[in-house]
Motif scaffolding. Structure first.
Motif, PDB file in Angstrom:
ATOM      1  N   SER A  93       0.836  -1.203   0.000  1.00  0.00           N
ATOM      2  CA  SER A  93       0.000   0.000   0.000  1.00  0.00           C
ATOM      3  C   SER A  93       0.871   1.254   0.000  1.00  0.00           C
ATOM      4  N   GLU A  94       2.089   1.149   0.548  1.00  0.00           N
ATOM      5  CA  GLU A  94       3.038   2.265   0.594  1.00  0.00           C
ATOM      6  C   GLU A  94       4.441   1.695   0.432  1.00  0.00           C
ATOM      7  N   PHE A  95       5.322   2.446  -0.232  1.00  0.00           N
ATOM      8  CA  PHE A  95       6.656   1.912  -0.512  1.00  0.00           C
ATOM      9  C   PHE A  95       7.626   3.061  -0.754  1.00  0.00           C
ATOM     10  N   ASP A  96       8.906   2.773  -0.542  1.00  0.00           N
ATOM     11  CA  ASP A  96       9.968   3.692  -0.946  1.00  0.00           C
ATOM     12  C   ASP A  96      10.224   3.473  -2.433  1.00  0.00           C
ATOM     13  N   LEU A  97      10.385   4.562  -3.190  1.00  0.00           N
ATOM     14  CA  LEU A  97      10.497   4.490  -4.644  1.00  0.00           C
ATOM     15  C   LEU A  97      11.826   5.081  -5.092  1.00  0.00           C
ATOM     16  N   VAL A  98      12.533   4.318  -5.923  1.00  0.00           N
ATOM     17  CA  VAL A  98      13.851   4.724  -6.432  1.00  0.00           C
ATOM     18  C   VAL A  98      13.825   4.603  -7.954  1.00  0.00           C
ATOM     19  N   GLY A  99      14.334   5.607  -8.666  1.00  0.00           N
ATOM     20  CA  GLY A  99      14.385   5.522 -10.120  1.00  0.00           C
ATOM     21  C   GLY A  99      15.635   6.160 -10.677  1.00  0.00           C
ATOM     22  N   HIS A 100      16.114   5.603 -11.789  1.00  0.00           N
ATOM     23  CA  HIS A 100      17.270   6.162 -12.505  1.00  0.00           C
ATOM     24  C   HIS A 100      16.892   6.383 -13.963  1.00  0.00           C
ATOM     25  N   ASP A 101      17.320   7.515 -14.539  1.00  0.00           N
ATOM     26  CA  ASP A 101      17.098   7.810 -15.950  1.00  0.00           C
ATOM     27  C   ASP A 101      15.581   7.813 -16.216  1.00  0.00           C
ATOM     28  N   TRP A 102      15.100   7.053 -17.209  1.00  0.00           N
ATOM     29  CA  TRP A 102      13.657   7.009 -17.451  1.00  0.00           C
ATOM     30  C   TRP A 102      12.908   6.518 -16.202  1.00  0.00           C
ATOM     31  N   GLY A 103      13.540   5.621 -15.433  1.00  0.00           N
ATOM     32  CA  GLY A 103      12.917   5.173 -14.202  1.00  0.00           C
ATOM     33  C   GLY A 103      12.696   6.317 -13.227  1.00  0.00           C
ATOM     34  N   ALA A 104      13.615   7.300 -13.231  1.00  0.00           N
ATOM     35  CA  ALA A 104      13.435   8.486 -12.394  1.00  0.00           C
ATOM     36  C   ALA A 104      12.260   9.317 -12.891  1.00  0.00           C
ATOM     37  N   ALA A 105      12.132   9.461 -14.217  1.00  0.00           N
ATOM     38  CA  ALA A 105      11.005  10.219 -14.765  1.00  0.00           C
ATOM     39  C   ALA A 105       9.674   9.586 -14.349  1.00  0.00           C
ATOM     40  N   VAL A 106       9.595   8.262 -14.429  1.00  0.00           N
ATOM     41  CA  VAL A 106       8.378   7.561 -13.988  1.00  0.00           C
ATOM     42  C   VAL A 106       8.166   7.792 -12.495  1.00  0.00           C
ATOM     43  N   ALA A 107       9.234   7.695 -11.727  1.00  0.00           N
ATOM     44  CA  ALA A 107       9.124   7.849 -10.270  1.00  0.00           C
ATOM     45  C   ALA A 107       8.625   9.241  -9.886  1.00  0.00           C
ATOM     46  N   TRP A 108       9.121  10.288 -10.563  1.00  0.00           N
ATOM     47  CA  TRP A 108       8.623  11.645 -10.296  1.00  0.00           C
ATOM     48  C   TRP A 108       7.115  11.709 -10.520  1.00  0.00           C
ATOM     49  N   ASN A 109       6.656  11.106 -11.610  1.00  0.00           N
ATOM     50  CA  ASN A 109       5.231  11.126 -11.933  1.00  0.00           C
ATOM     51  C   ASN A 109       4.404  10.358 -10.912  1.00  0.00           C
ATOM     52  N   VAL A 110       4.902   9.195 -10.476  1.00  0.00           N
ATOM     53  CA  VAL A 110       4.175   8.415  -9.469  1.00  0.00           C
ATOM     54  C   VAL A 110       4.068   9.205  -8.174  1.00  0.00           C
ATOM     55  N   ALA A 111       5.187   9.790  -7.742  1.00  0.00           N
ATOM     56  CA  ALA A 111       5.204  10.520  -6.469  1.00  0.00           C
ATOM     57  C   ALA A 111       4.305  11.757  -6.530  1.00  0.00           C
ATOM     58  N   ALA A 112       4.274  12.425  -7.698  1.00  0.00           N
ATOM     59  CA  ALA A 112       3.437  13.620  -7.838  1.00  0.00           C
ATOM     60  C   ALA A 112       1.953  13.266  -7.839  1.00  0.00           C
ATOM     61  N   SER A 113       1.592  12.168  -8.502  1.00  0.00           N
ATOM     62  CA  SER A 113       0.179  11.826  -8.680  1.00  0.00           C
ATOM     63  C   SER A 113      -0.388  10.956  -7.567  1.00  0.00           C
ATOM     64  N   PHE A 114       0.477  10.164  -6.918  1.00  0.00           N
ATOM     65  CA  PHE A 114       0.008   9.225  -5.887  1.00  0.00           C
ATOM     66  C   PHE A 114       0.876   9.323  -4.631  1.00  0.00           C
ATOM     67  N   PRO A 115       0.936  10.520  -4.026  1.00  0.00           N
ATOM     68  CA  PRO A 115       1.810  10.690  -2.849  1.00  0.00           C
ATOM     69  C   PRO A 115       1.434   9.783  -1.689  1.00  0.00           C
ATOM     70  N   GLU A 116       0.162   9.356  -1.643  1.00  0.00           N
ATOM     71  CA  GLU A 116      -0.255   8.481  -0.538  1.00  0.00           C
ATOM     72  C   GLU A 116       0.378   7.094  -0.646  1.00  0.00           C
ATOM     73  N   ARG A 117       0.913   6.753  -1.813  1.00  0.00           N
ATOM     74  CA  ARG A 117       1.540   5.446  -2.007  1.00  0.00           C
ATOM     75  C   ARG A 117       3.056   5.495  -1.779  1.00  0.00           C
ATOM     76  N   VAL A 118       3.658   6.680  -1.895  1.00  0.00           N
ATOM     77  CA  VAL A 118       5.119   6.798  -1.905  1.00  0.00           C
ATOM     78  C   VAL A 118       5.607   7.360  -0.572  1.00  0.00           C
ATOM     79  N   ARG A 119       6.356   6.535   0.169  1.00  0.00           N
ATOM     80  CA  ARG A 119       6.888   6.972   1.467  1.00  0.00           C
ATOM     81  C   ARG A 119       8.038   7.954   1.279  1.00  0.00           C
ATOM     82  N   THR A 120       8.978   7.584   0.407  1.00  0.00           N
ATOM     83  CA  THR A 120      10.080   8.481   0.033  1.00  0.00           C
ATOM     84  C   THR A 120      10.370   8.283  -1.448  1.00  0.00           C
TER      85      THR A 120
END
Length: 274
Positions: A93-120
């Motif tokens: 339900s909640e997790f720490d999210l790490v991304g590199h390169d395109w993975g970072a771009a996806v991670a920014w979008n996840v954190a912006a749109s679903f902050p309730e899911r992303v712990r850090t």
């Protein structure tokens, strides 16, 4: 050591590597182009040993079980949906999210749109897309650094990248990544449709809106020898985070942070997610 497996989702099965007890605090790691979950092998193993449940999966187009043909299937909303589907399948339900390169771009979008899911959030190399877009428009140096993105959208680029033993693909890594890993990446991208699928991330870019600001605790890591990302974009990233923000500048390391500086990156992730 890491375990290999698959994560079933409505879109299809994603290949993954993992380590650690499934009951431990969860960490999801997202790879970039032209790599796979293999780029996180060191981090996943150490995070698992340190008491985390670490998972890295081969994203859309990189997993043979999720390799659609249509460019529009590689829009950011689909990539974000995959992260949610994977973490739902894992029961997170909640997790720490790490991304590199395109993975970072996806991670920014996840954190912006679903902050309730992303712990850090830990983003390596690629800053918030808002900072990146502004730098491409306003900074000549970043505009020149980013011209490859347009070149990657050309329909003849696959043939050029794989010619002469995939010499052009090999050069992308600047001799900073272990040869065995590069061989593995190229072997995977030689699979039917695999390189086209990976490049479709670039071809779908014009359909991706700029995400909102990020409110979760965020660490952005930028390396001074990154050929793709200049200091203007890196330093502007802070404007797009309203939550606690940490900026780490790594000297004398290229774009390929997780593999060129594996212990440093793992230490930063452990510290930030602690």
């Amino acid at each position: 050591m890491t375990d290999h497996g698959q994560i079933p989702t409505p879109a299809g099965p994603f290949d993954m590597i993992s380590a650690g007890d499934p009951g431990s605090p969860p960490v999801l790691l997202l790879h970039g182009f032209p790599q796979s979950a293999l780029e996180w092998e060191h981090q996943v193993a150490v995070l698992g040993h340190a008491g985390r449940h670490a998972v890295a999966f081969d994203q859309r187009g990189y997993s043979p079980g999720v390799r659609p043909d249509d460019v529009l299937d590689y829009r950011m909303e689909e990539l974000v949906g995959d992260v949610l589907a994977v973490t739902d399948a894992l029961g997170w339900s909640e997790f720490d999210l790490v991304g590199h390169d395109w993975g970072a771009a996806v991670a920014w979008n996840v954190a912006a749109s679903f902050p309730e899911r992303v712990r850090t959030l830990t983003a390596l190399s690629v800053p918030h897309p808002g900072a990146m877009g502004a730098a491409i428009r306003e900074d000549e140096d970043q505009h020149l650094r980013s011209r490859y993105m347009q070149a990657f959208q050309d329909r003849s680029v696959e043939k050029r990248m794989l010619a002469d033993g995939a010499e052009a693909l090999r050069r992308i890594f600047e001799w900073r990544v272990p040869e065995s890993s590069i061989d593995e990446y190229i072997s995977r991208l030689r699979e039917p449709g695999a390189l086209t699928a990976a490049l479709n991330w670039y071809r779908a870019m014009r359909h991706n809106p700029i995400p909102d600001v990020v409110s979760v605790p965020t660490m952005y890591v930028w390396s001074t020898e990154d050929a793709a990302i200049g200091s203007t974009a890196a330093l502007a990233c802070e404007k797009w985070v309203t939550g606690p923000y940490r900026f780490e500048m790594v000297q004398d390391v290229s774009h390929w942070l997780p593999e060129e500086a594996p212990d440093l990156v793992t230490g930063l992730i452990l510290d930030h997610t602690r």
